[in-house]
Design an enzyme around this catalytic site. Structure first.
Site, mmCIF file in Angstrom:
data_model
loop_
_atom_site.group_PDB
_atom_site.id
_atom_site.type_symbol
_atom_site.label_atom_id
_atom_site.label_comp_id
_atom_site.label_asym_id
_atom_site.label_seq_id
_atom_site.Cartn_x
_atom_site.Cartn_y
_atom_site.Cartn_z
ATOM 1 N N LYS A 1 -10.659 -4.589 -4.288
ATOM 2 C CA LYS A 1 -11.881 -3.818 -4.530
ATOM 3 C C LYS A 1 -11.633 -2.341 -4.794
ATOM 4 C CE LYS A 1 -13.044 -3.967 0.274
ATOM 5 N NZ LYS A 1 -12.015 -3.122 0.913
ATOM 6 N N LYS B 1 0.833 -1.216 0.000
ATOM 7 C CA LYS B 1 0.000 0.000 0.000
ATOM 8 C C LYS B 1 0.861 1.257 0.000
ATOM 9 C CE LYS B 1 -4.467 -1.479 0.860
ATOM 10 N NZ LYS B 1 -5.752 -1.391 1.502
ATOM 11 N N LYS C 1 -3.347 -9.830 -6.718
ATOM 12 C CA LYS C 1 -4.646 -10.201 -6.149
ATOM 13 C C LYS C 1 -5.744 -9.238 -6.586
ATOM 14 C CE LYS C 1 -5.448 -8.166 -1.606
ATOM 15 N NZ LYS C 1 -6.885 -8.014 -1.352
#
Ligand code: ATP
Ligand code: LTN
Length: 338
Positions: free
Chosen positions: A204, A119, A201
């Site tokens: 969302k 992140k 991966k």
């Protein structure tokens, strides 16, 4: 083990951040298992809005998404009569316990977290302290309720291990206080991959819409995204880790149909990738059809949703208060006069 009626059920706690659009990866890796486990456990399912603040959000959208996520939990099958559904920020003890746990978690431990590394690479203009200590708040979510089991996707395994370490450390430093939780990670479906880049991966909050299927995507969009999913140029429908795109589609088909991987291969014997895509699209559309209908109905009834969230938060606050007051007492904070 035989469990008597009077024995309390073990506790489950899990949560999803209201960032982006709830995706089929979240459903297959986490939500679907919540639904299946809720009869046997005393369950709390959170919309973890404080976690979502670790990346920049548009306030009005975040507010709307919290309700929308709660409605999607219910539409997917979480029964508010059986399980508590709550918004994390409605229970102030999460942030409070998070603070105490910050003081027994080491920088070195958090530095190793792969989600933080990923992140901070993705949001390199906003590597904030909250993003770094995110797993500590997650540990607080879990430990506040003395959770026994935490159903999550494979990406959360490392955070669960940290939670266990922190719980054990606290118990050793003071005295037994926290239940040390176990992760519940499904054997198939724990790591659904991006449709366009099957080496990473499905997420969302991906900027590229074609990478994920939202639970609220209309049928034609679902079909288009699956049709365009990246695969190699082979033909035979066989599960092979080396063929990530195909393996991902087979995995999704397996979890949605309830057939194991060999049975999926047998079903598509002699057929081509195209057949798998067509049938996977149909299966996804049919799985999501009732979810979307129920979601639309729930979103029309905001009083009902508000009631469920108020009840959930009330229940959670009662339970959280007990753990937090124990923790405050053990670490040596003076109880407030009443
Ligand atoms: P974001 O993109 O906003 O970081 P995310 O899609 O990674 O979100 P989280 O809110 O971090 O989702 O995760 C919610 C739950 O869904 C967790 O239990 C997580 O392990 C699970 N999950 C997330 N992505 C996947 C995936 N691709 N496959 C299976 N499970 C997943
Ligand atoms: N970190 C989790 C979301 C999360 C969570 C939790 C999951 C926050 N608190 C407690 C299980 C239990 C994620 O999926 N990124």
């Amino acid at each position: 083990m035989v469990r008597r009626m009077s024995e309390p059920k073990p506790v489950i706690l899990s949560g999803i951040q209201p960032s982006g659009h709830l995706a089929i990866g979240n459903y297959l890796g986490a939500l679907k298992n919540w639904v299946e486990l809720q009869d046997r456990y005393d369950c709390i399912f959170l919309v973890v809005d404080l976690h979502a603040l670790t990346v920049r959000q548009v306030p009005a959208e975040l507010r709307r998404r919290c309700l929308s996520f709660a409605a999607q939990y219910i539409a997917c099958g979480i029964d508010p009569e059986k399980s508590a559904i709550a918004i994390q920020s409605h229970v102030p003890q999460h942030a409070e316990l998070g603070w105490v746990l910050n003081t027994i978690t080491y920088m070195g431990e958090l530095n190793r977290m792969t989600q933080f590394k990923d992140k901070s690479a993705r949001h390199n203009q906003n590597i904030n302290v909250g993003l770094f200590s995110y797993p500590v708040l997650m540990a607080a979510d879990i430990l506040l309720y003395q959770a026994d089991l935490v159903p999550v996707g494979a990406d959360q395994k490392q955070h669960l291990e940290l939670t266990r370490d922190v719980a054990q450390r606290f118990n050793n430093l003071y005295s037994p206080t926290f239940t040390v939780p176990e992760a519940f990670i499904p054997k198939v479906g724990a790591r659904i991959m991006s449709l366009q880049d099957p080496t990473k991966k499905m997420s969302k909050s991906d900027d590229v819409e074609g990478n994920y299927i939202s639970l609220l995507d209309p049928p034609n969009v679902i079909t288009r995204k699956i049709k365009r999913a990246v695969t190699d140029s082979g033909t035979e429908v066989r599960f092979d880790e080396g063929s990530a795109g195909l393996a991902n589609l087979i995995t999704m088909y397996s979890v949605l149909s309830g057939l194991d991987i060999p049975a999926v291969e047998a079903h598509f014997a002699g057929k081509m990738y195209g057949h798998l895509k067509v049938e996977l699209a149909e299966l996804t559309v049919e799985t999501l059809r009732p979810v979307q209908a129920e979601y639309a109905r729930l979103m029309e009834d905001s009083a009902y949703l508000d009631g469920i969230l108020a009840r959930g938060a009330e229940d959670c606050r009662g339970r959280a208060r007990k753990t937090l007051s124990k923790v405050y007492r053990k670490v040596g904070l003076v109880p407030a006069a009443r």
